[in-house]
Design an enzyme around this catalytic site. Sequence first.
Site, short mmCIF file in Angstrom:
data_model
loop_
_atom_site.label_atom_id
_atom_site.label_comp_id
_atom_site.label_asym_id
_atom_site.label_seq_id
_atom_site.Cartn_x
_atom_site.Cartn_y
_atom_site.Cartn_z
NE ARG A 276 5.36 -12.30 -2.32
CZ ARG A 276 5.86 -13.26 -3.08
NH1 ARG A 276 7.08 -13.14 -3.55
NH2 ARG A 276 5.16 -14.33 -3.34
CE LYS B 278 3.57 -29.48 -15.69
NZ LYS B 278 4.73 -28.76 -15.20
N GLY C 263 -0.51 -18.09 -7.09
CA GLY C 263 0.05 -16.83 -7.57
C GLY C 263 -0.67 -16.28 -8.79
N GLY D 53 3.22 -21.58 -3.04
CA GLY D 53 3.50 -22.94 -2.54
C GLY D 53 3.10 -23.13 -1.08
P1 ADP Z 1 -1.76 -20.69 -9.73
O1 ADP Z 1 -0.46 -19.93 -9.81
O2 ADP Z 1 -2.93 -19.78 -9.55
O3 ADP Z 1 -1.69 -21.83 -8.76
P2 ADP Z 1 -1.01 -22.34 -11.95
O4 ADP Z 1 0.39 -21.88 -11.80
O5 ADP Z 1 -1.34 -23.73 -11.64
O6 ADP Z 1 -2.00 -21.35 -11.16
O7 ADP Z 1 -1.47 -22.13 -13.45
C1 ADP Z 1 -1.38 -20.90 -14.10
C2 ADP Z 1 -0.98 -21.10 -15.54
O8 ADP Z 1 -1.88 -21.98 -16.17
C3 ADP Z 1 -1.00 -19.81 -16.31
O9 ADP Z 1 0.29 -19.55 -16.78
C4 ADP Z 1 -1.96 -20.10 -17.45
O10 ADP Z 1 -1.53 -19.60 -18.69
C5 ADP Z 1 -1.95 -21.61 -17.50
N1 ADP Z 1 -3.16 -22.12 -18.16
C6 ADP Z 1 -4.42 -22.05 -17.72
N2 ADP Z 1 -5.27 -22.58 -18.62
C7 ADP Z 1 -4.53 -22.99 -19.65
C8 ADP Z 1 -4.82 -23.63 -20.90
N3 ADP Z 1 -6.06 -23.92 -21.24
N4 ADP Z 1 -3.79 -23.91 -21.73
C9 ADP Z 1 -2.54 -23.59 -21.36
N5 ADP Z 1 -2.19 -22.99 -20.22
C10 ADP Z 1 -3.17 -22.70 -19.37
MG MG Z 2 1.42 -20.33 -10.81
#
Ligand code: ADP
Ligand code: MG
Length: 397
Positions: free
Chosen positions: A34, A199, A350, A373
């Site tokens: 950053r 999620k 992230g 976000g």
């Molecule tokens: P981003 O930060 O890219 O938006 P998220 O925060 O929504 O992504 O999701 C990332 C998290 O999702 C990671 O910590 C990863 O471990 C978890 N994750 C991905 N697939 C699975 C799974 N099959 N079971 C449990 N956790 C998962």
């Molecule tokens: Mg995340």
Amino acid sequence: MKTIRDFNIQDKKVLIRCDFNVPMQDGKIIDDTRIKGAMETIQYAISHQAKVILLSHLGKVKEESDKEGKTLAPVAKRLEQLLQQKVIFVDACVGKKVEDAVNQLKAKEILLLENTRFEDLDGKKESGNDPSLAQFWASLGDVFINDAFGTMHRAHASNVGISKLLPSGIGFLVEKEIERLHTVFCPKKPFIVILGGAKVKDKIGVIEKFAPKCDRILIGGGMAFPFLEAEGYFMGSSMKEEDSLDFCKKMLKKYKDKIILPVDLAVSKEWKDGSPAYKDITKLEIDDMGLDIGPQTIQIFKNQLQDAKTVLWNGPMGAYELSSYQKGTQELLTYLASKKEQIRTIIGGGDTVACAMKNHLEKELYHLSTGGGATLNYLESETLVGLKAVEQSNANH
Ligand code: ADP
Ligand code: MG
């Protein structure tokens, strides 16, 4: 939208809101991405003979003890190394000390103020966009440049508050973010959306916005489970999200031909590294936890991406923190990187960006958005409160 280029900043006091919210451990910066991201705007301001005043938050400051470890002093040191020039640091962000330092500032000098969130201790003034705090900061400068994309979805005193009071523009980091992210609002087709991560609930806005516009949605990661459950499959001890089942059913009905779900998974009995077992989605047992998409799914997803021109990807395909379960994410990232000339890949989130960086693919993909976000918010609404405040300021000044 005005940018820093649109102002005559010679000998002017230019306030730049940066995003120096870097991960720290024991007073040391563990990732300076950053800080490096802020370099272009700061260097531009110095080379145009401005007096540069930098503002940023770092972490959350809820009580006095939080101040320890949340000081921006290490950031000043790192900036000095990167810029190869002195960075004056004041251990306060309001008050006489700050005013004196600003008054003594000469052209081409840089001043960094202490963490803006230290002002949250006295009634959440920074996070609550307190007018008198914004007024104080605005009084320090002639021009305000917002280059902190990661906080542009929040109306804080150090961004929206100052914009309301001073002629404002955006910096190069923010300019690049909005220009690149904009690709997905008028995408070259086929336009494919890849969704994963933890999620469904976090991504509902993005799903609703892009499902009607895109050609296909590939779903993996923890997000795939409620969709697969909605289709009637048993997901063993995989991550659960019961309150999203109805939403998934609705989406599956409405976008039946667009949504593509995994057909196999890498499963484990527990959350740890090891050799994964690959199972068809119809074969999960009660103690099977899906931690990645399987090889057949990887192949299907690659086939779906073959003719793509634009890809928006948010959320990893598996628990990529465990190296045995990063294969799905890694293979798709590498595949997209290999088609850089054909596909504009925009990655938000992230964790997804972290996975791309871990695999040294940052230069091989069209855009890695650093906003978290803010990125999701921008994708959903095509604007951000921080951008609106800059636009409003342009109209007023
Ligand atoms: P981003 O930060 O890219 O938006 P998220 O925060 O929504 O992504 O999701 C990332 C998290 O999702 C990671 O910590 C990863 O471990 C978890 N994750 C991905 N697939 C699975 C799974 N099959 N079971 C449990 N956790 C998962
Ligand atoms: Mg995340």
